[in-house]
Scaffold this active site. Structure first.
Site, short mmCIF file in Angstrom:
data_model
loop_
_atom_site.label_atom_id
_atom_site.label_comp_id
_atom_site.label_asym_id
_atom_site.label_seq_id
_atom_site.Cartn_x
_atom_site.Cartn_y
_atom_site.Cartn_z
CG ASP A 184 -1.75 1.21 1.39
OD1 ASP A 184 -2.68 1.34 0.58
OD2 ASP A 184 -1.48 2.05 2.28
CD GLU A 268 -2.74 1.40 -3.36
OE1 GLU A 268 -3.93 1.67 -3.26
OE2 GLU A 268 -1.89 1.64 -2.48
CG ASP A 348 -1.36 3.37 5.74
OD1 ASP A 348 -2.43 3.73 5.22
OD2 ASP A 348 -0.52 4.16 6.21
#
Ligand SMILES: [Zn+2]
Length: 372
Positions: A184, A268, A348
């Site tokens: 992340d 991501e 996170d």
């Protein structure tokens, strides 16, 4: 698989002049070819192909003395570069993204000439030969690994570099069986790994930002076209270059570590959610660094036998990584507290766990219930 290596070049004054001239010739070629495509499209809705422009180049060389003094294949490479730009543009349009039309290159915006190795260029010892330029001194601070395909010279601020692009064919490396990791990225911490590790923002991000802002402020005090402005502009450009080098180095190191430790690396897809709103400069610097990290990890993974994928990040920060319940929280809430299962972890880290979950699921390596 393609890899590239970059080395510092030390041209003589005469070679510098020749290289600068060559950049200009290629820039004009690029801009003319772009204008042709643009006109053909606007006036007749006709698209011009690389093949057409390459054929024209042959004719043009007989009348244009600058082109005649320039390696033919390298000119073709420039036309190919334009072609790639157009293909990327059309791809973005097709995906429904807002795509900027390819732009004309100003003197500061065109900095690279590519040669196909063996055709007007070669490396021998600590020199690289470019046709019409001569033997330029290089410092090979690390060995070239693979079969050389192209040799390019490029200008960054006041320095010249050689880019060696290699094909590292050979047998495909065996897939390595390291664990999977989800990553992340954020502004507060550079990255959070699903293993629980945090990677802090390097201190130099902040410092470089300030140095750059100061240099830009100084430059803007002087009127355009004045020698003072030119002087400060060079400083700004050099600062940019230094920042880019430092960031590159950071991304290289981190990506190398990731592909050696993990068999599957899940990021991501940042193009899907255009991340958090925050002050522009910090974000743009971080943005560029994340992209760089992903790109480097992607191509290093290939060579290391690891797999690197990007997933749709929607929902990864709101969902509970343990029980899949949706736990709404805005950005100010840094801890994920799940009322359904009682999980309490850093937000996170929760997102990183979801990212690896989605990644595994997309590869059908995990049951559906665990992730989305
Ligand atoms: Zn839960």
């Amino acid at each position: 698989m393609r890899t590239s290596f970059r080395y510092r070049l030390y041209p003589t004054r005469q070679q510098t002049r020749a290289m600068t001239q060559m950049l200009d010739t290629h820039r004009h070629l690029y801009n003319r070819a772009l204008a042709e495509r643009k006109d053909a499209w606007e006036q007749e809705q006709r698209s011009v192909r690389y093949g057409d422009q390459s054929a024209q180049l042959k004719v043009e060389r007989t009348t244009n003395p600058y082109l005649a003094q320039t390696n033919f294949t390298s000119c073709q490479q420039t036309l190919r570069r334009l072609d790639k730009t157009f293909q990327a543009f059309f791809r973005r349009v097709q995906c429904g993204e807002t795509a900027g039309y390819p732009r004309f290159k100003g003197r500061d915006r065109f900095d690279t000439v590519d040669f196909v190795v063996g055709d007007g260029s070669k490396i021998s010892g600590n020199r690289v030969y470019f046709q019409h330029i001569g033997n330029v001194r290089i410092v090979l601070h690390r060995p070239i690994n693979g079969m050389i395909k192209t040799l390019s010279f490029t200008r960054r601020a006041d320095h010249w570099y050689l880019i060696v692009s290699c094909d590292r064919g050979g047998p495909a490396p065996v897939h390595h069986d390291g664990p999977a990791v989800g990553i992340d990225v954020g502004l507060e911490k550079f990255a959070t790994l699903s293993t629980g590790e945090y990677i802090a923002n390097p201190r130099f991000f902040r410092r470089d930002e300030q140095v750059l802002a100061r240099a830009q402020r100084r430059m803007s005090k002087y009127a355009k076209g004045t020698p003072e402005r030119g002087y400060h502009k060079r400083i700004v450009r050099r600062t940019h270059e230094r920042i880019a080098n430092r960031r590159k180095d950071f991304a290289h190191k981190l990506s190398r570590r990731l592909v050696s430790e993990f068999g599957l690396i899940v990021f991501e897809d940042l193009t899907i959610t255009r991340m958090i709103k925050n002050h522009a400069l910090a974000k743009s610097i971080a943005d560029a660094s994340w992209n760089q990290l992903m790109r480097y990890t992607q191509y290093k993974a290939e060579g290391a036998g690891a797999l690197c994928i990007q997933i749709d990040p929607r929902g990864t920060s709101q969902r509970c990584s343990a029980c899949n319940a949706v736990v709404r929280k805005d950005l100010s809430i840094r801890v994920h507290q799940c009322p359904s299962c009682g999980l309490e972890i850093d937000r996170d880290l929760n997102a990183a766990l979801n990212i690896v979950g989605v990644g595994l699921h997309s590869l059908e390596l995990a049951p559906r219930s665990r992730c989305l």
